[in-house]
Write a protein that holds these residues in place. Structure first.
Motif, PDB file in Angstrom:
ATOM      1  N   TYR A 151       0.795  -1.225   0.000  1.00 49.70           N
ATOM      2  CA  TYR A 151       0.000   0.000   0.000  1.00 49.70           C
ATOM      3  C   TYR A 151       0.833   1.284   0.000  1.00 49.70           C
ATOM      4  O   TYR A 151       0.267   2.374   0.012  1.00 49.70           O
ATOM      5  N   LYS A 152       2.135   1.117  -0.050  1.00 50.30           N
ATOM      6  CA  LYS A 152       3.031   2.272  -0.065  1.00 50.30           C
ATOM      7  C   LYS A 152       4.258   1.909  -0.887  1.00 50.30           C
ATOM      8  O   LYS A 152       4.845   0.839  -0.688  1.00 50.30           O
ATOM      9  N   ALA A 153       4.648   2.784  -1.808  1.00 55.56           N
ATOM     10  CA  ALA A 153       5.793   2.500  -2.680  1.00 55.56           C
ATOM     11  C   ALA A 153       7.089   2.487  -1.881  1.00 55.56           C
ATOM     12  O   ALA A 153       7.346   3.394  -1.091  1.00 55.56           O
ATOM     13  N   PRO A 154       7.913   1.468  -2.075  1.00 57.07           N
ATOM     14  CA  PRO A 154       9.220   1.458  -1.409  1.00 57.07           C
ATOM     15  C   PRO A 154      10.189   2.401  -2.120  1.00 57.07           C
ATOM     16  O   PRO A 154      10.004   2.736  -3.289  1.00 57.07           O
ATOM     17  N   ILE A 155      11.210   2.812  -1.403  1.00 56.28           N
ATOM     18  CA  ILE A 155      12.295   3.590  -1.996  1.00 56.28           C
ATOM     19  C   ILE A 155      13.579   2.791  -1.786  1.00 56.28           C
ATOM     20  O   ILE A 155      14.002   2.555  -0.653  1.00 56.28           O
ATOM     21  N   ASP A 156      14.167   2.328  -2.880  1.00 51.47           N
ATOM     22  CA  ASP A 156      15.392   1.543  -2.782  1.00 51.47           C
ATOM     23  C   ASP A 156      16.222   1.740  -4.047  1.00 51.47           C
ATOM     24  O   ASP A 156      15.955   2.645  -4.846  1.00 51.47           O
ATOM     25  N   ALA A 157      17.221   0.889  -4.221  1.00 46.08           N
ATOM     26  CA  ALA A 157      18.135   1.043  -5.355  1.00 46.08           C
ATOM     27  C   ALA A 157      17.436   0.846  -6.689  1.00 46.08           C
ATOM     28  O   ALA A 157      17.859   1.401  -7.711  1.00 46.08           O
ATOM     29  N   THR A 158      16.362   0.064  -6.716  1.00 42.32           N
ATOM     30  CA  THR A 158      15.674  -0.197  -7.987  1.00 42.32           C
ATOM     31  C   THR A 158      14.722   0.930  -8.374  1.00 42.32           C
ATOM     32  O   THR A 158      14.409   1.105  -9.546  1.00 42.32           O
ATOM     33  N   THR A 159      14.262   1.698  -7.384  1.00 42.90           N
ATOM     34  CA  THR A 159      13.283   2.754  -7.674  1.00 42.90           C
ATOM     35  C   THR A 159      13.939   4.116  -7.883  1.00 42.90           C
ATOM     36  O   THR A 159      13.442   4.932  -8.660  1.00 42.90           O
ATOM     37  N   GLY A 160      15.027   4.358  -7.160  1.00 45.82           N
ATOM     38  CA  GLY A 160      15.582   5.708  -7.162  1.00 45.82           C
ATOM     39  C   GLY A 160      14.622   6.656  -6.456  1.00 45.82           C
ATOM     40  O   GLY A 160      13.717   6.239  -5.727  1.00 45.82           O
ATOM     41  N   ASP A 161      14.800   7.926  -6.685  1.00 50.36           N
ATOM     42  CA  ASP A 161      13.945   8.944  -6.070  1.00 50.36           C
ATOM     43  C   ASP A 161      12.650   9.060  -6.873  1.00 50.36           C
ATOM     44  O   ASP A 161      12.635   9.632  -7.958  1.00 50.36           O
ATOM     45  N   LEU A 162      11.576   8.519  -6.336  1.00 46.11           N
ATOM     46  CA  LEU A 162      10.293   8.520  -7.042  1.00 46.11           C
ATOM     47  C   LEU A 162       9.565   9.857  -6.954  1.00 46.11           C
ATOM     48  O   LEU A 162       8.794  10.209  -7.851  1.00 46.11           O
ATOM     49  N   PHE A 163       9.775  10.583  -5.876  1.00 41.87           N
ATOM     50  CA  PHE A 163       8.911  11.729  -5.567  1.00 41.87           C
ATOM     51  C   PHE A 163       9.587  13.083  -5.735  1.00 41.87           C
ATOM     52  O   PHE A 163       8.949  14.121  -5.509  1.00 41.87           O
ATOM     53  N   GLY A 164      10.838  13.095  -6.106  1.00 42.53           N
ATOM     54  CA  GLY A 164      11.529  14.364  -6.288  1.00 42.53           C
ATOM     55  C   GLY A 164      11.547  15.214  -5.041  1.00 42.53           C
ATOM     56  O   GLY A 164      11.512  16.445  -5.119  1.00 42.53           O
ATOM     57  N   GLY A 165      11.572  14.561  -3.872  1.00 48.89           N
ATOM     58  CA  GLY A 165      11.600  15.294  -2.613  1.00 48.89           C
ATOM     59  C   GLY A 165      10.257  15.850  -2.180  1.00 48.89           C
ATOM     60  O   GLY A 165      10.173  16.574  -1.187  1.00 48.89           O
ATOM     61  N   SER A 166       9.185  15.512  -2.893  1.00 47.24           N
ATOM     62  CA  SER A 166       7.866  16.060  -2.579  1.00 47.24           C
ATOM     63  C   SER A 166       7.110  15.159  -1.611  1.00 47.24           C
ATOM     64  O   SER A 166       6.748  14.024  -1.958  1.00 47.24           O
ATOM     65  N   LYS A 167       6.856  15.652  -0.399  1.00 50.08           N
ATOM     66  CA  LYS A 167       6.064  14.886   0.570  1.00 50.08           C
ATOM     67  C   LYS A 167       4.626  14.747   0.089  1.00 50.08           C
ATOM     68  O   LYS A 167       3.973  13.717   0.306  1.00 50.08           O
ATOM     69  N   LYS A 168       4.119  15.774  -0.579  1.00 50.79           N
ATOM     70  CA  LYS A 168       2.753  15.738  -1.093  1.00 50.79           C
ATOM     71  C   LYS A 168       2.591  14.587  -2.093  1.00 50.79           C
ATOM     72  O   LYS A 168       1.613  13.831  -2.033  1.00 50.79           O
ATOM     73  N   LEU A 169       3.552  14.438  -2.987  1.00 47.70           N
ATOM     74  CA  LEU A 169       3.486  13.359  -3.969  1.00 47.70           C
ATOM     75  C   LEU A 169       3.625  12.002  -3.303  1.00 47.70           C
ATOM     76  O   LEU A 169       2.946  11.038  -3.675  1.00 47.70           O
ATOM     77  N   ALA A 170       4.484  11.908  -2.295  1.00 47.24           N
ATOM     78  CA  ALA A 170       4.644  10.653  -1.559  1.00 47.24           C
ATOM     79  C   ALA A 170       3.351  10.270  -0.860  1.00 47.24           C
ATOM     80  O   ALA A 170       2.929   9.109  -0.882  1.00 47.24           O
TER      81      ALA A 170
END
Length: 371
Positions: free
Chosen positions: A273-292
């Motif tokens: 229910y929540k996207a992980p952040i790891d080596a395969t994803t990289g930065d998904l949200f560009g530092g945006s908490k709103k997008l996360a």
């Protein structure tokens, strides 16, 4: 020969059996206390163990579809380029059929009896993403009495990295849909089978990544329009469902919740229910908490309005890590959204569990799509 080839698997099994038998046969002759004999025994043991491990690994990969190729296994993704026919593009046609194959059912060579699987390349106009997919067309698609009928469709997604072939060979989606429709338990439905990794090797978690791949746009806009133009599929959200396991399950729920106009029905097998952040994803949200937050499905249940969508989640009381979050998700869904669940007593995050769930999931999705 490819990593998923039956010939490779068979050769590995034969090699393991032959070396094991040879080791047993030659062992008495190599029992001398000399350096050559000791080295020979060590070599035979190592060779036997390596071939047995290789055979087991190849069998597991063949059954569960972890890796699609040798390059995929060794971390060297070599995704072939998609050839775009410029004449087709000029006419607005963005789907190219590059091959067909039979469905593994009786009389599989007769489309009006067994249906047909077409391998296609889809060119995304807005997202600029191109991706292959397998399209299962049910028998009714080829029957005269259905010649003017539009069919419902469901996208079926693997986990990450996944292989689309595993949805056919390992999870048997076309065969199961064919059987259920023949028994009158499911309406004839087109299945679009693919992996969510449409910008390999990156795991985009089905997002429009800032300054990166626009995966969400591809699935919610490009894919649906391209396939509706190519096949007799309705264009409304109520005509489309989406199913996925693991990462694909997260994507399925997210699309149904964020874009009910595209997918009115979403089913997640062992989804999270929540996207992980790891080596395969990289930065998904560009530092945006709103997008996360907006891509956190449990957060959306508390802070966003409910979509008019049908949602299905699956888990197991023992063996699945998503069980507690699945219960939170079920409890958090409110009208006009509708939620259903399939909770097994035991079952791991694997093909065996998903094969137990797929018949019920297909019936559930099929009953909620309109033609």
């Amino acid at each position: 020969m490819g990593l998923t080839s039956k010939k490779v698997l068979l050769l590995a099994v034969i090699a393991a059996v032959v070396l094991f038998a040879l080791t047993i046969w030659l062992w008495p002759r190599l029992s001398k206390r000399s350096v050559p004999s000791v080295l020979a025994r060590i070599g035979m043991l190592l060779a036997t163990q390596i071939t047995m491990i290789a055979a087991l690994g190849l069998f597991a990969n063949y059954s569960f579809g972890f890796y699609a190729s040798w390059a995929d296994l060794f971390g060297q993704e070599q995704e072939p380029g998609v050839v775009v026919d410029h004449d087709n593009k000029a006419s607005g046609k963005t789907v190219q059929v590059v091959g067909t194959q039979q469905v593994s059912v009786p009389r599989g060579s007769v489309p009006r009896v067994a249906g047909r699987i077409e391998k296609v390349n889809v060119q995304g106009v807005q997202s600029k993403i191109a991706s292959p997919a397998f399209v299962y067309l049910p028998p009714e698609y080829f029957q005269t009495q259905y010649a003017k009928r539009q069919f419902p469709a469901s996208v079926v997604l693997t986990g990450y990295p996944g292989t689309a072939e595993a949805l056919i060979k390992g999870l048997h989606y076309p065969q199961t849909a064919h059987k259920l429709a023949k028994e009158g338990k499911m309406q004839p439905t087109i299945l679009v089978m693919m992996r969510p990794t449409v910008a390999p090797p990156r795991d985009t978690e089905c997002m429009d990544i800032p300054h990166g791949p626009q995966t969400e746009t591809f699935f919610t806009k490009d894919l649906r329009k391209a396939l509706a133009d190519q096949y007799r599929i309705g264009t409304k959200g109520e005509n489309w469902g989406i199913i996925g396991d693991s990462t694909g399950g997260y994507c399925a729920l997210k699309f149904a919740m964020r874009h009910p106009e595209a997918y009115g029905t979403g089913a997640a097998l062992s989804g999270y229910y929540k996207a992980p952040i790891d080596a395969t994803t990289g930065d998904l949200f560009g530092g945006s908490k709103k997008l996360a937050d907006e891509n956190n499905l449990l957060w959306r249940l508390k802070h966003k309005g409910m979509p008019k969508a049908n949602l299905l989640v699956t888990s197991s009381k023992q063996g699945e890590h998503n069980y507690k979050d699945t219960l939170k998700f079920i409890d958090g869904v409110k009208a006009p959204a509708r939620v259903s669940s399939m909770i097994l007593g035991t079952g791991g995050h694997n093909f065996n569990t998903w094969r137990r769930e797929i018949p019920g999931v297909l019936q559930w999705v099929g009953s909620r799509l309109t033609a």
